[in-house]
Design a protein around this motif. Structure first.
Motif, mmCIF file in Angstrom:
data_model
loop_
_atom_site.group_PDB
_atom_site.id
_atom_site.type_symbol
_atom_site.label_atom_id
_atom_site.label_comp_id
_atom_site.label_asym_id
_atom_site.label_seq_id
_atom_site.Cartn_x
_atom_site.Cartn_y
_atom_site.Cartn_z
ATOM 1 N N GLY A 69 61.213 30.060 37.603
ATOM 2 C CA GLY A 69 60.744 30.297 38.965
ATOM 3 C C GLY A 69 59.444 31.068 39.041
ATOM 4 N N ARG A 70 58.786 31.282 37.913
ATOM 5 C CA ARG A 70 57.561 32.101 37.916
ATOM 6 C C ARG A 70 56.379 31.352 38.502
ATOM 7 N NH1 ARG A 70 58.652 33.140 31.663
ATOM 8 N NH2 ARG A 70 60.191 34.833 31.761
ATOM 9 N N GLY A 71 56.346 30.023 38.266
ATOM 10 C CA GLY A 71 55.216 29.247 38.756
ATOM 11 C C GLY A 71 55.026 29.387 40.245
ATOM 12 N N SER A 72 56.118 29.334 40.992
ATOM 13 C CA SER A 72 56.041 29.459 42.447
ATOM 14 C C SER A 72 55.921 30.912 42.886
ATOM 15 C CB SER A 72 57.282 28.833 43.092
ATOM 16 O OG SER A 72 57.341 27.452 42.827
ATOM 17 N N LYS A 73 56.793 31.773 42.346
ATOM 18 C CA LYS A 73 56.869 33.152 42.821
ATOM 19 C C LYS A 73 55.688 34.003 42.375
ATOM 20 C CE LYS A 73 61.937 33.099 42.838
ATOM 21 N NZ LYS A 73 63.175 33.670 42.211
ATOM 22 N N LEU A 81 49.573 18.611 51.440
ATOM 23 C CA LEU A 81 50.183 19.661 50.620
ATOM 24 C C LEU A 81 49.290 20.088 49.459
ATOM 25 C CD1 LEU A 81 53.859 18.297 50.439
ATOM 26 C CD2 LEU A 81 52.894 19.969 52.029
ATOM 27 N N ARG A 82 48.062 19.583 49.391
ATOM 28 C CA ARG A 82 47.193 19.859 48.253
ATOM 29 C C ARG A 82 46.876 21.343 48.104
ATOM 30 N NH1 ARG A 82 45.105 21.738 44.803
ATOM 31 N NH2 ARG A 82 43.411 21.044 43.451
ATOM 32 N N HIS A 83 46.730 22.058 49.197
ATOM 33 C CA HIS A 83 46.380 23.488 49.131
ATOM 34 C C HIS A 83 47.417 24.338 49.861
ATOM 35 C CE1 HIS A 83 42.494 22.464 47.384
ATOM 36 N NE2 HIS A 83 42.333 21.560 48.345
ATOM 37 N N ALA A 84 48.680 23.919 49.790
ATOM 38 C CA ALA A 84 49.730 24.556 50.583
ATOM 39 C C ALA A 84 50.344 25.795 49.945
ATOM 40 C CB ALA A 84 50.841 23.547 50.886
ATOM 41 N N SER A 85 50.118 26.019 48.644
ATOM 42 C CA SER A 85 50.749 27.166 47.977
ATOM 43 C C SER A 85 50.001 28.461 48.289
ATOM 44 C CB SER A 85 50.794 26.955 46.461
ATOM 45 O OG SER A 85 49.544 27.269 45.867
ATOM 46 N N LEU A 86 50.560 29.576 47.855
ATOM 47 C CA LEU A 86 49.968 30.893 48.119
ATOM 48 C C LEU A 86 48.588 31.041 47.489
ATOM 49 C CD1 LEU A 86 53.088 33.189 47.577
ATOM 50 C CD2 LEU A 86 52.057 32.511 49.756
ATOM 51 N N THR A 87 48.356 30.315 46.410
ATOM 52 C CA THR A 87 47.062 30.401 45.727
ATOM 53 C C THR A 87 46.220 29.140 45.933
ATOM 54 O OG1 THR A 87 48.158 29.681 43.679
ATOM 55 C CG2 THR A 87 47.818 32.040 43.979
ATOM 56 N N GLY A 88 46.588 28.341 46.921
ATOM 57 C CA GLY A 88 45.778 27.191 47.280
ATOM 58 C C GLY A 88 45.964 25.967 46.418
ATOM 59 N N PHE A 133 47.488 36.246 28.530
ATOM 60 C CA PHE A 133 46.455 36.770 29.419
ATOM 61 C C PHE A 133 46.829 38.178 29.879
ATOM 62 C CE2 PHE A 133 45.882 32.229 29.622
ATOM 63 C CZ PHE A 133 44.512 32.074 29.672
ATOM 64 N N GLU A 134 45.826 38.972 30.130
ATOM 65 C CA GLU A 134 46.035 40.345 30.590
ATOM 66 C C GLU A 134 46.209 40.342 32.108
ATOM 67 O OE1 GLU A 134 42.814 42.734 29.258
ATOM 68 O OE2 GLU A 134 43.296 42.507 27.119
ATOM 69 N N GLY A 135 47.425 40.122 32.542
ATOM 70 C CA GLY A 135 47.715 40.135 33.970
ATOM 71 C C GLY A 135 47.821 38.747 34.568
ATOM 72 N N LEU A 136 48.548 38.667 35.685
ATOM 73 C CA LEU A 136 48.801 37.382 36.336
ATOM 74 C C LEU A 136 47.559 36.812 36.997
ATOM 75 C CD1 LEU A 136 52.313 38.040 37.936
ATOM 76 C CD2 LEU A 136 51.743 37.027 35.715
ATOM 77 N N GLU A 137 46.646 37.689 37.410
ATOM 78 C CA GLU A 137 45.426 37.207 38.056
ATOM 79 C C GLU A 137 44.600 36.355 37.093
ATOM 80 O OE1 GLU A 137 41.420 38.963 40.281
ATOM 81 O OE2 GLU A 137 43.176 40.252 39.989
ATOM 82 N N LYS A 138 44.456 36.810 35.864
ATOM 83 C CA LYS A 138 43.683 36.057 34.880
ATOM 84 C C LYS A 138 44.419 34.778 34.465
ATOM 85 C CE LYS A 138 41.006 39.874 32.963
ATOM 86 N NZ LYS A 138 40.618 40.618 31.736
ATOM 87 N N LEU A 139 45.741 34.848 34.393
ATOM 88 C CA LEU A 139 46.522 33.656 34.071
ATOM 89 C C LEU A 139 46.357 32.607 35.165
ATOM 90 C CD1 LEU A 139 48.609 32.038 32.474
ATOM 91 C CD2 LEU A 139 50.409 33.385 33.587
ATOM 92 N N THR A 140 46.452 33.033 36.419
ATOM 93 C CA THR A 140 46.292 32.121 37.550
ATOM 94 C C THR A 140 44.907 31.488 37.537
ATOM 95 O OG1 THR A 140 47.824 33.419 38.895
ATOM 96 C CG2 THR A 140 46.364 31.909 40.069
#
Length: 253
Positions: free
Chosen positions: A53-57, A176-183, A209-216
């Motif tokens: 569930g990490r991909g979505s959350k 739905l192309r940009h419907a998620s929290l991160t577009g 990666f050092e943190g979720l921001e860089k992974l995203t």
């Protein structure tokens, strides 16, 4: 004030060890890259199961986690997940049975027509070239989508079990192309549905990666590359797209 420096011999020893380790690490990555490319494309038919569930959350980039159950999974390499080469890839995926319009189009369209469609497409394959809502397909079922695919252990999280996780990418005009929290693309859950997946090309090795921001940020880059590469008109790309469009088993042409 007294400043102490390590003996020059120690400094040279540490430097030499670092230099020896760096090429070995790069060599390992290059070896994995070569191994991966030699096995491609890889065709997989399985079911979608619940993941972490990490991909979505955590990331806002949901994935359709592929079942590794040997009673369900079939793979063109003849191996289970543990033998698949790790890395980040691009390819095509379909959830559920192919739509009637797509099956008919694939069966009758000449290669030149498929090339034109591929060169103009940015995401899902559709006979009408629309946004995926035709024939009730706005939920992502029955259509072929470009996919950014992770095969491995998600080193940022340190998983113990290898997973295969494609993120399905809708076309730019899809609602739905940009419907998620991160577009990014956000479809409904596909649990227990059949997934037909072709791993066509290699993008990069998996890495922590050092943190979720860089992974995203890295995954978003993978998505952009996957979209670009999936528009290719070479025989491999077109052939794998056709297979995903109309097939339900590895034995289908």
């Amino acid at each position: 004030l007294v400043t102490c420096f390590p003996p020059l011999a120690i400094v040279k020893l540490l430097a030499s060890q670092t230099e020896r380790q760096k090429p070995r690490f790069v060599s390992t990555i290059n070896h994995l890259s070569i191994m991966s490319k030699q096995q491609l494309p890889i065709r997989i038919v399985s079911k979608v199961v619940r993941g972490y569930g990490r991909g979505s959350k955590d990331l806002g980039i949901p994935t359709a986690n592929v079942s590794r159950d040997k009673d369900i999974l079939t793979c063109s390499t003849g191996t289970d997940f543990d033998e698949l080469p790790t890395g980040i890839y691009w390819g095509f995926a379909r959830i559920g049975e192919p739509s009637v319009s797509m099956t008919a189009t694939t069966a009758t369209a000449p290669t030149s027509s498929l090339r034109r469609t591929a060169s103009s497409s940015t995401g899902e394959t559709s006979s009408g070239g629309g946004n995926g809502q035709e024939n009730g397909e706005g939920d992502g079922m029955g259509k072929v989508y470009t996919a950014a695919i992770s095969i491995g252990y998600n080193p940022t999280y340190g998983n113990k079990e290898k997973t295969v996780e494609p993120h399905l990418i809708a076309g730019e005009e899809h609602p739905l192309r940009h419907a998620s929290l991160t577009g990014e693309t956000l479809f409904q859950d596909f649990y227990d549905k059949t997934i037909v997946l072709s791993v066509v090309g290699y993008l990069r090795p998996e890495a922590p990666f050092e943190g979720l921001e860089k992974l995203t940020e890295a995954i978003k880059g993978d998505i952009r590359k996957a979209e670009k590469l999936s528009r290719g008109i070479d025989e491999v790309t077109l052939g794998e797209k056709r297979w995903v469009e109309s097939s339900s088993s590895l034995n289908d042409p």
